[in-house]
Design a protein around this motif. Sequence first.
Motif, PDB file in Angstrom:
ATOM      1  N   ALA A  66       0.823  -1.206   0.000  1.00 31.46           N
ATOM      2  CA  ALA A  66       0.000   0.000   0.000  1.00 31.46           C
ATOM      3  C   ALA A  66       0.862   1.263   0.000  1.00 31.46           C
ATOM      4  CB  ALA A  66      -0.929  -0.010   1.214  1.00 31.46           C
ATOM      5  N   HIS A  67       1.967   1.215   0.717  1.00 32.84           N
ATOM      6  CA  HIS A  67       2.843   2.387   0.794  1.00 32.84           C
ATOM      7  C   HIS A  67       3.542   2.656  -0.543  1.00 32.84           C
ATOM      8  CE1 HIS A  67       5.553   5.316   2.639  1.00 32.84           C
ATOM      9  NE2 HIS A  67       6.543   4.708   1.998  1.00 32.84           N
ATOM     10  N   PHE A  68       4.123   1.626  -1.127  1.00 32.06           N
ATOM     11  CA  PHE A  68       4.906   1.838  -2.343  1.00 32.06           C
ATOM     12  C   PHE A  68       4.025   2.010  -3.583  1.00 32.06           C
ATOM     13  CE2 PHE A  68       8.239  -0.286   0.271  1.00 32.06           C
ATOM     14  CZ  PHE A  68       9.143   0.764   0.249  1.00 32.06           C
ATOM     15  N   LEU A  69       2.741   1.595  -3.514  1.00 34.17           N
ATOM     16  CA  LEU A  69       1.841   1.857  -4.634  1.00 34.17           C
ATOM     17  C   LEU A  69       1.623   3.352  -4.815  1.00 34.17           C
ATOM     18  CD1 LEU A  69      -0.039   0.949  -6.871  1.00 34.17           C
ATOM     19  CD2 LEU A  69      -1.822   0.543  -5.158  1.00 34.17           C
ATOM     20  N   LYS A  70       1.708   4.119  -3.752  1.00 33.17           N
ATOM     21  CA  LYS A  70       1.582   5.571  -3.873  1.00 33.17           C
ATOM     22  C   LYS A  70       2.711   6.140  -4.722  1.00 33.17           C
ATOM     23  CE  LYS A  70      -0.789   6.035   0.568  1.00 33.17           C
ATOM     24  NZ  LYS A  70      -0.746   6.606   1.942  1.00 33.17           N
ATOM     25  N   TYR A  71       3.906   5.602  -4.575  1.00 33.48           N
ATOM     26  CA  TYR A  71       5.019   6.044  -5.422  1.00 33.48           C
ATOM     27  C   TYR A  71       4.758   5.679  -6.885  1.00 33.48           C
ATOM     28  CZ  TYR A  71       8.113   7.404  -1.604  1.00 33.48           C
ATOM     29  OH  TYR A  71       8.684   8.050  -0.539  1.00 33.48           O
ATOM     30  N   ALA A  72       4.272   4.460  -7.101  1.00 36.16           N
ATOM     31  CA  ALA A  72       4.007   4.032  -8.478  1.00 36.16           C
ATOM     32  C   ALA A  72       2.890   4.849  -9.099  1.00 36.16           C
ATOM     33  CB  ALA A  72       3.650   2.541  -8.489  1.00 36.16           C
ATOM     34  N   GLY A  73       1.838   5.156  -8.332  1.00 42.28           N
ATOM     35  CA  GLY A  73       0.727   5.936  -8.873  1.00 42.28           C
ATOM     36  C   GLY A  73       1.091   7.379  -9.129  1.00 42.28           C
ATOM     37  N   SER A  74       1.914   7.971  -8.268  1.00 41.97           N
ATOM     38  CA  SER A  74       2.281   9.379  -8.447  1.00 41.97           C
ATOM     39  C   SER A  74       3.160   9.598  -9.666  1.00 41.97           C
ATOM     40  CB  SER A  74       2.998   9.889  -7.192  1.00 41.97           C
ATOM     41  OG  SER A  74       4.227   9.198  -6.990  1.00 41.97           O
ATOM     42  N   ALA A  75       3.793   8.557 -10.177  1.00 42.11           N
ATOM     43  CA  ALA A  75       4.636   8.703 -11.367  1.00 42.11           C
ATOM     44  C   ALA A  75       3.822   9.065 -12.600  1.00 42.11           C
ATOM     45  CB  ALA A  75       5.416   7.403 -11.616  1.00 42.11           C
ATOM     46  N   TYR A  76       2.494   8.850 -12.568  1.00 45.04           N
ATOM     47  CA  TYR A  76       1.653   9.202 -13.713  1.00 45.04           C
ATOM     48  C   TYR A  76       1.508  10.708 -13.902  1.00 45.04           C
ATOM     49  CZ  TYR A  76       0.125   4.390 -14.525  1.00 45.04           C
ATOM     50  OH  TYR A  76       0.085   3.053 -14.836  1.00 45.04           O
ATOM     51  N   GLY A  77       1.788  11.486 -12.882  1.00 46.81           N
ATOM     52  CA  GLY A  77       1.779  12.921 -13.048  1.00 46.81           C
ATOM     53  C   GLY A  77       0.454  13.576 -12.722  1.00 46.81           C
ATOM     54  N   TYR A  78       0.380  14.883 -13.006  1.00 48.83           N
ATOM     55  CA  TYR A  78      -0.754  15.678 -12.536  1.00 48.83           C
ATOM     56  C   TYR A  78      -2.028  15.426 -13.323  1.00 48.83           C
ATOM     57  CZ  TYR A  78      -0.545  19.058 -16.397  1.00 48.83           C
ATOM     58  OH  TYR A  78      -0.597  19.643 -17.629  1.00 48.83           O
ATOM     59  N   LEU A  79      -1.945  15.069 -14.619  1.00 50.95           N
ATOM     60  CA  LEU A  79      -3.166  14.821 -15.386  1.00 50.95           C
ATOM     61  C   LEU A  79      -3.927  13.621 -14.834  1.00 50.95           C
ATOM     62  CD1 LEU A  79      -1.991  15.475 -19.060  1.00 50.95           C
ATOM     63  CD2 LEU A  79      -3.388  16.939 -17.588  1.00 50.95           C
ATOM     64  N   PHE A  80      -3.210  12.563 -14.514  1.00 47.90           N
ATOM     65  CA  PHE A  80      -3.854  11.391 -13.948  1.00 47.90           C
ATOM     66  C   PHE A  80      -4.363  11.687 -12.542  1.00 47.90           C
ATOM     67  CE2 PHE A  80      -4.173   7.085 -12.237  1.00 47.90           C
ATOM     68  CZ  PHE A  80      -4.740   6.410 -13.317  1.00 47.90           C
ATOM     69  N   TYR A  81      -3.622  12.505 -11.795  1.00 44.19           N
ATOM     70  CA  TYR A  81      -4.061  12.883 -10.450  1.00 44.19           C
ATOM     71  C   TYR A  81      -5.363  13.678 -10.514  1.00 44.19           C
ATOM     72  CZ  TYR A  81      -3.932  14.830  -5.726  1.00 44.19           C
ATOM     73  OH  TYR A  81      -4.253  15.190  -4.438  1.00 44.19           O
ATOM     74  N   CYS A 129       6.226  24.343 -16.749  1.00 45.68           N
ATOM     75  CA  CYS A 129       6.845  25.497 -16.096  1.00 45.68           C
ATOM     76  C   CYS A 129       6.504  25.577 -14.615  1.00 45.68           C
ATOM     77  CB  CYS A 129       6.424  26.784 -16.806  1.00 45.68           C
ATOM     78  SG  CYS A 129       4.650  27.139 -16.684  1.00 45.68           S
ATOM     79  N   CYS A 130       5.351  25.064 -14.212  1.00 43.18           N
ATOM     80  CA  CYS A 130       4.956  25.107 -12.804  1.00 43.18           C
ATOM     81  C   CYS A 130       5.307  23.823 -12.063  1.00 43.18           C
ATOM     82  CB  CYS A 130       3.455  25.368 -12.684  1.00 43.18           C
ATOM     83  SG  CYS A 130       2.957  27.015 -13.237  1.00 43.18           S
ATOM     84  N   GLU A 131       5.997  22.922 -12.744  1.00 40.87           N
ATOM     85  CA  GLU A 131       6.411  21.654 -12.153  1.00 40.87           C
ATOM     86  C   GLU A 131       5.223  20.920 -11.517  1.00 40.87           C
ATOM     87  OE1 GLU A 131       9.747  22.087  -9.571  1.00 40.87           O
ATOM     88  OE2 GLU A 131      10.979  23.113 -11.070  1.00 40.87           O
ATOM     89  N   CYS A 132       4.159  20.773 -12.324  1.00 45.80           N
ATOM     90  CA  CYS A 132       2.936  20.151 -11.822  1.00 45.80           C
ATOM     91  C   CYS A 132       3.140  18.671 -11.514  1.00 45.80           C
ATOM     92  CB  CYS A 132       1.809  20.317 -12.845  1.00 45.80           C
ATOM     93  SG  CYS A 132       1.323  22.031 -13.120  1.00 45.80           S
ATOM     94  N   ASN A 133       3.928  17.979 -12.341  1.00 45.80           N
ATOM     95  CA  ASN A 133       4.171  16.559 -12.088  1.00 45.80           C
ATOM     96  C   ASN A 133       4.980  16.360 -10.808  1.00 45.80           C
ATOM     97  OD1 ASN A 133       2.977  15.458 -14.606  1.00 45.80           O
ATOM     98  ND2 ASN A 133       4.601  16.637 -15.583  1.00 45.80           N
ATOM     99  N   MET A 134       5.945  17.236 -10.600  1.00 43.11           N
ATOM    100  CA  MET A 134       6.711  17.186  -9.358  1.00 43.11           C
ATOM    101  C   MET A 134       5.814  17.473  -8.155  1.00 43.11           C
ATOM    102  SD  MET A 134       9.580  16.768  -7.795  1.00 43.11           S
ATOM    103  CE  MET A 134      10.829  16.864  -9.080  1.00 43.11           C
ATOM    104  N   ALA A 135       4.837  18.346  -8.329  1.00 40.94           N
ATOM    105  CA  ALA A 135       3.917  18.669  -7.242  1.00 40.94           C
ATOM    106  C   ALA A 135       3.135  17.440  -6.802  1.00 40.94           C
ATOM    107  CB  ALA A 135       2.966  19.782  -7.681  1.00 40.94           C
ATOM    108  N   VAL A 136       2.711  16.610  -7.772  1.00 42.14           N
ATOM    109  CA  VAL A 136       1.977  15.390  -7.439  1.00 42.14           C
ATOM    110  C   VAL A 136       2.867  14.433  -6.651  1.00 42.14           C
ATOM    111  CG1 VAL A 136       0.842  13.352  -8.408  1.00 42.14           C
ATOM    112  CG2 VAL A 136       0.426  15.596  -9.405  1.00 42.14           C
ATOM    113  N   ILE A 137       4.119  14.286  -7.075  1.00 45.58           N
ATOM    114  CA  ILE A 137       5.046  13.390  -6.382  1.00 45.58           C
ATOM    115  C   ILE A 137       5.237  13.831  -4.935  1.00 45.58           C
ATOM    116  CG2 ILE A 137       7.442  12.591  -6.326  1.00 45.58           C
ATOM    117  CD1 ILE A 137       7.432  12.782  -9.387  1.00 45.58           C
ATOM    118  N   LYS A 138       5.417  15.126  -4.723  1.00 43.86           N
ATOM    119  CA  LYS A 138       5.627  15.618  -3.366  1.00 43.86           C
ATOM    120  C   LYS A 138       4.352  15.506  -2.528  1.00 43.86           C
ATOM    121  CE  LYS A 138       7.181  19.613  -4.781  1.00 43.86           C
ATOM    122  NZ  LYS A 138       7.728  20.990  -4.770  1.00 43.86           N
ATOM    123  N   LYS A 139       3.202  15.793  -3.136  1.00 41.62           N
ATOM    124  CA  LYS A 139       1.938  15.748  -2.411  1.00 41.62           C
ATOM    125  C   LYS A 139       1.580  14.318  -1.998  1.00 41.62           C
ATOM    126  CE  LYS A 139      -2.448  16.205  -1.264  1.00 41.62           C
ATOM    127  NZ  LYS A 139      -2.861  16.644   0.074  1.00 41.62           N
TER     128      LYS A 139
END
Length: 692
Positions: free
Chosen positions: A288-303, A336-346
């Motif tokens: 359950a913990h590491f699935l969050k890492y795998a899911g966040s790799a999809y980026g902000y559109l998927f989020y 430019c706003c690093e949206c994909n990085m924002a999902v990873i951090k969030k």
Amino acid sequence: MPALVAFNRKWRVGSDDFVFPGVISVFIRIAWLGAAAIVYGTQRKLLKCPGGDVLEIYHIGLLSWLVITILLESYMVRVSAKGSIANVEPRRYFPKLLYLRLFIFILEMGWSALGAYWVFREIETNDEMETCDESVILLVRATVVCSWVLLLLVLLGGLLLLSPWKKPGQRDTHQDTHQGDVDDALMKSTQLRWERRCKWLCCCVGSDENTQAAYTDIANLLASLFYGLDVVISDIAAGLILLRSEQQQQCASITSSAASTPGHQAPTAPPCLRKPTEPASSHVADAAHFLKYAGSAYGYLFYLFENLCCGSCKLCGFYRCCGGCRGGKLDRHDNCCECNMAVIKKVNKLDKEDVVYFSYHNRIYEIPFFVAIDDHTKSVVVSIRGTLSFKDALTDAVAEAEKIEVEGQEMYAHKGILQSARYIKRTLEENQVLEKAFHKVPDYKLVIVGHSLGAGAAALLSVLMHSKWPKLKCYAFAPPGGLISHEGVLFTSSFVLSVLYGEDLVPRLGLGTLETIKEQLLDVVRRSNTPKHQILAGACRRACCCVPDRLPVHVPEDRYTVRDHIESSDTSSTELVNKNDPVTQDRTSYTDERIDIEGTERNLQEVTRQLYPPGHILWVVESDVIESGCCRGGEPIYQIKWASCREFSQILIGPRMVADHLPGKLQRALDQLTENMPQVGGPGHETMNPHA
């Protein structure tokens, strides 16, 4: 089945595919006939004017053609509804009806052209006498325009249904050529045709050496898979519905606890690993913990897709507007706003300093990934994105087996995903990403995760890096079924854990299962005596009436369930694979672990070319549902158990086979299991410590 042959061309439909279009056309024409009759009946007196005789003649002709067309199309619907999918004899005269319908259609177009000339040309140029009232002329003109719109729609539909494939008699032109040469020539033309289709479908992908090679590989695969099949899309849809029903009947008849999937096992079912003796529940928290890492790799559109209402608001505090102008940006391929990085951090609750490397670069065989330091589990996590673009889909489709040699062992792997894993490995080594990360946290462990395509790449990357990082662990969430040969399954058994959910299609998808499902579809279609329109109508009726459509999944008695809170009997065994398992002690003993399906012995070379999900498999299923309304499935009760490759050697047909692949469903299931499971440890507990 077979495809309709008319006008010396193959069509993309069968002779039994005209029921629903014919019924729709008849109803539209009946409505049009009623409207035209009302216009003619109410405006007939106004047509007694100079030039009105022309308008009246057109109206009478229009009504006559509509009546003739309605009668003819009604009879065509009746003929098209006869027989079954494979029994075309009752519909043998349908092409002649099409010829007659084409003749009537040409006459309709001629009459509409004449009416257009009368209404738009002759009346306007008749200046010697007064004409009818302007409103009447406009009404008749609208009638002419609507008639042309209806005729053009019919013409467009006919052109779309005509196949650009070879003419039915094309094969007979090679009279002086050997049969084998003819087959080779036809196969080559089929491959070229599939390659053109791939290029047309993926025209926005670009063109480079890898892309052209991928088109060729995919075309060869599709040509081999579909060569010689004389079916249309509706045959496949009806076959899937029939196969779904048959699978449900077979599943209902299963009484043995050893059988856990419906239907007979495919002839390519693999030799399986022994299931670990430790409870499956001991890995739930880590998964359950590491699935969050795998899911966040999809980026902000998927989020945002998974959080439609307030996803953007949740990310507000993590955006870095104009981050590219501030410097310190990890990778130029984010926006430019690093949206994909924002999902990873969030999602993963990370600071920017915790993300060691981030790449959103995406081409064929080159997929996005990031590397982060997870203090919660004391891990350096490599997370790889799954399929999210046409480029990724092309990588998935290059599915032939490629031979690799790792640590003195030969195995086969999915060619496209293997290329992606090599790209990630090369990128990590060239930038010394892992060395820099472990320089900061030397006591941490290496964990590689991914979902779907990313899961396959994570597993193969683990294989490639195992010699250098022998204590690494890999979590592959919903990996492709056609990923690695059985030697690779054995090799990865000590460090790769595949986590699957429900009826997910992807872990069951491979060249072997595709060939099997093709044979099963053809077989069930040939055996069916039900007309195609009844099969399709029944499926639509069940869907619209909210009829539950879920295959029951049998789970053995040694399962762990949330409801029962079964305590784990022994949590002291902390390895992913039992150390006492002879498969782990001696990888060369795989021949003793082979399972003989239907009493047949298969050649070892043939078996090694079959590809399966990697490592040991955790399977999350819904054991029960708390009903909460007609169109809702209610809150499911989840179970988790160890499974084997053999349980995923058949594709389960149903609406859930795509929905169950989404990472959100698996995340909710694992979170619920984590909340309700006996407390044997949290994320990062001893079970997943590679140094154990």
